[in-house]
Design a protein around this motif. Structure first.
Motif, short mmCIF file in Angstrom:
data_model
loop_
_atom_site.label_atom_id
_atom_site.label_comp_id
_atom_site.label_asym_id
_atom_site.label_seq_id
_atom_site.Cartn_x
_atom_site.Cartn_y
_atom_site.Cartn_z
N MET A 1 2.31 7.29 -6.92
CA MET A 1 1.47 8.43 -7.32
C MET A 1 0.64 8.12 -8.57
O MET A 1 0.36 9.00 -9.39
CB MET A 1 2.34 9.67 -7.57
CG MET A 1 3.15 10.10 -6.35
SD MET A 1 4.18 11.54 -6.64
CE MET A 1 2.92 12.79 -6.92
N GLN B 1 -6.61 7.18 -3.95
CA GLN B 1 -6.50 6.93 -2.52
C GLN B 1 -7.39 5.76 -2.10
O GLN B 1 -7.05 5.00 -1.19
CB GLN B 1 -6.89 8.18 -1.73
CG GLN B 1 -6.74 8.05 -0.23
CD GLN B 1 -5.32 7.67 0.19
OE1 GLN B 1 -4.35 8.19 -0.37
NE2 GLN B 1 -5.21 6.76 1.16
N SER C 1 0.83 -1.20 0.00
CA SER C 1 0.00 0.00 0.00
C SER C 1 0.86 1.25 0.00
O SER C 1 0.56 2.24 -0.69
CB SER C 1 -0.94 -0.01 1.21
OG SER C 1 -0.20 -0.12 2.41
N GLU C 2 1.96 1.25 0.75
CA GLU C 2 2.85 2.40 0.78
C GLU C 2 3.57 2.57 -0.55
O GLU C 2 3.76 3.70 -1.03
CB GLU C 2 3.86 2.24 1.92
CG GLU C 2 4.87 3.38 2.03
CD GLU C 2 4.23 4.73 2.31
OE1 GLU C 2 4.87 5.75 2.02
OE2 GLU C 2 3.08 4.76 2.81
N VAL D 1 -5.41 2.61 -2.69
CA VAL D 1 -4.35 2.49 -1.70
C VAL D 1 -4.92 2.02 -0.36
O VAL D 1 -4.34 1.15 0.32
CB VAL D 1 -3.61 3.83 -1.54
CG1 VAL D 1 -2.57 3.75 -0.43
CG2 VAL D 1 -2.93 4.22 -2.86
N SER D 2 -6.07 2.57 0.00
CA SER D 2 -6.70 2.17 1.27
C SER D 2 -7.13 0.70 1.23
O SER D 2 -6.96 -0.04 2.21
CB SER D 2 -7.91 3.06 1.55
OG SER D 2 -7.53 4.41 1.65
N ARG E 1 1.19 4.10 -2.91
CA ARG E 1 1.01 5.52 -2.64
C ARG E 1 2.18 6.34 -3.18
O ARG E 1 1.98 7.40 -3.78
CB ARG E 1 0.86 5.74 -1.13
CG ARG E 1 0.50 7.17 -0.74
CD ARG E 1 0.53 7.36 0.76
NE ARG E 1 1.88 7.20 1.29
CZ ARG E 1 2.81 8.15 1.22
NH1 ARG E 1 2.56 9.32 0.65
NH2 ARG E 1 4.02 7.93 1.73
N GLN E 2 3.40 5.84 -3.00
CA GLN E 2 4.57 6.57 -3.48
C GLN E 2 4.68 6.57 -5.01
O GLN E 2 5.33 7.44 -5.57
CB GLN E 2 5.84 5.98 -2.86
CG GLN E 2 5.95 6.19 -1.36
CD GLN E 2 7.30 5.76 -0.82
OE1 GLN E 2 8.32 5.84 -1.53
NE2 GLN E 2 7.34 5.34 0.43
#
Length: 402
Positions: A325, A329, A318-319, A332-333, A322-323
């Motif tokens: 881009m 969201q 997930s991180e 990612v959640s 997110r990175q």
């Protein structure tokens, strides 16, 4: 009672076709299943006869139907046949184009190649499909993977057909508009412009613009310039194909509506491949790398490869997403939740469905609005040309009265 023509396989792999009476398609499928048949295709009898006639006319020039090919393989393997036995059954009962594909794969299997290697030898096939087949080999879920591939190919085919069908009428309008402009430019304008020149008056702006365009198109060097530019563009594309493809992809992604549709569909397919690979036992880093290599949007690959490196270094998925881009969201959640409950394949598949549905919804709206928008724009252009020509004719009448 209506009749339905069907094509199905026995448990032995032998193909059987014929007609059956039933109240509807669902009833026909149920009756065929009770007879012990694995249904490959079923259509109303008249529609089936029509397509059979059309197929017999074009089968020598047809491309293989990969969706049906993989679906037939999945049906036969679910009936208990091995991969090579399924290929033999498909080869003995398919169209010439599909038979050539099956025979080529059988030859590779007889040489000791794996099913994924045989699938990788096929032309015009998405690069992620051999990776999915390889994951099915390793996990023992090859029939399920083949059926998933077939369903995805059918969905893509339907999307392409919808886009083509929706674009036919606007393209026809655009073609007629170009023809009308060319007729006005090369037939009407040369007859009107000399009248203003002889009277010492400047012609209307549209007539001047069309006269300039006619001079450019009629110039001897115009064709050479177009040909030279085309050759230079082809040479640049051949030398720096990947760089140009990445730039064009980046430009496409910046477009207001097209970029959003392309992003949602491409990321949805990426997550679907990743989910299927993980569900079949492929390691996280390998699944991420295979899915990134198969992404249809070239400009996304550097960011997706960055996510591979982050996960390899110990970062949570997930991180890493997110990175990168790239992902909304909400996705990612969902990935974070999947990490927490240790059920990433299911969660990623749900995220893929969500993105693909969003992209398809936007695409349907765009296709619905495309025809009226283009019609209005072309109508405005035609109206401006008509007004310009009428203004020119009235000006000629004033000159004659003077």
């Amino acid at each position: 009672m209506p009749k339905f023509s069907y094509r199905a396989f026995l448990t032995s792999g032998r193909q059987e076709s014929g007609t059956i009476e039933a109240s509807d398609l669902s009833d026909a499928r149920s009756k065929l299943r009770l007879m012990g048949l694995k249904v490959s295709s079923i259509l109303p009898a008249r529609a089936a006869d029509h397509w059979k006639t059309k197929f017999l006319t074009l089968e020598l020039h047809a491309k293989p139907d990969y969706a049906r090919f993989f679906s037939d393989l999945a049906i036969l393997m679910n009936a208990g046949l091995s991969f090579d036995q399924s290929l033999k059954a498909v080869s003995s009962s398919s169209a010439p184009a599909t038979r050539r594909v099956a025979d080529g794969m059988l030859r590779l299997i007889s040489e000791g190649k794996s099913p994924s290697d045989a699938v990788g030898s096929l032309d015009n096939l998405r690069p992620d499909i051999p990776a999915l087949v390889r994951s099915g080999e390793q996990s023992g879920r090859l029939p399920f993977v083949l059926q998933t591939i077939a369903v995805d190919l059918v969905k893509q085919k339907a999307q392409r057909k919808a886009v083509v069908d929706a674009a036919i009428y606007p393209c026809f309008l655009l073609f007629m508009m170009v023809c009308a402009i060319l007729v006005i430019t090369f037939v009407l304008v040369p007859s009107i412009a000399p009248v203003f020149e002889g009277a010492g008056r400047s012609p209307p702006m549209m007539i001047s613009v069309l006269s300039t365009i006619r001079e450019w198109l009629s110039a001897p060097g115009f064709l050479l310039v177009v040909l030279g530019s085309t050759l230079v563009g082809m040479a640049m594309f051949a030398w720096q194909r990947s760089a140009l493809a990445r730039q064009m992809s980046a430009i496409t992604m910046r477009l207001p509506l097209i970029g959003t549709i392309t992003r949602d569909i491409a990321l949805g397919r990426y997550l679907q491949s990743l989910s299927l690979l993980l569900a079949n036992g492929v390691t996280m880093t390998t699944a991420l790398k295979l899915s990134a290599d198969c992404c249809s949007v070239t400009s996304f690959k550097p960011n997706l490869n960055k996510a591979v490196n982050l996960v390899s270094a110990g970062t949570r998925l997930s991180e890493a997403m997110r990175q990168s881009m790239l992902f909304p969201q909400s996705v990612v959640s969902l990935a974070a939740v999947g990490d927490e409950v240790n059920n990433l394949p299911v969660v990623l598949n749900n995220a893929a469905v969500m993105l693909q549905e969003d992209g398809q919804r936007l695409l349907d709206r765009a296709l619905t609005l495309m025809t009226p928008i283009i019609t209005i724009v072309l109508g405005a252009l035609v109206g401006s040309l008509v007004i310009s020509v009428m203004t020119a004719l009235l000006s000629i009448n004033d000159l004659s009265q003077q």
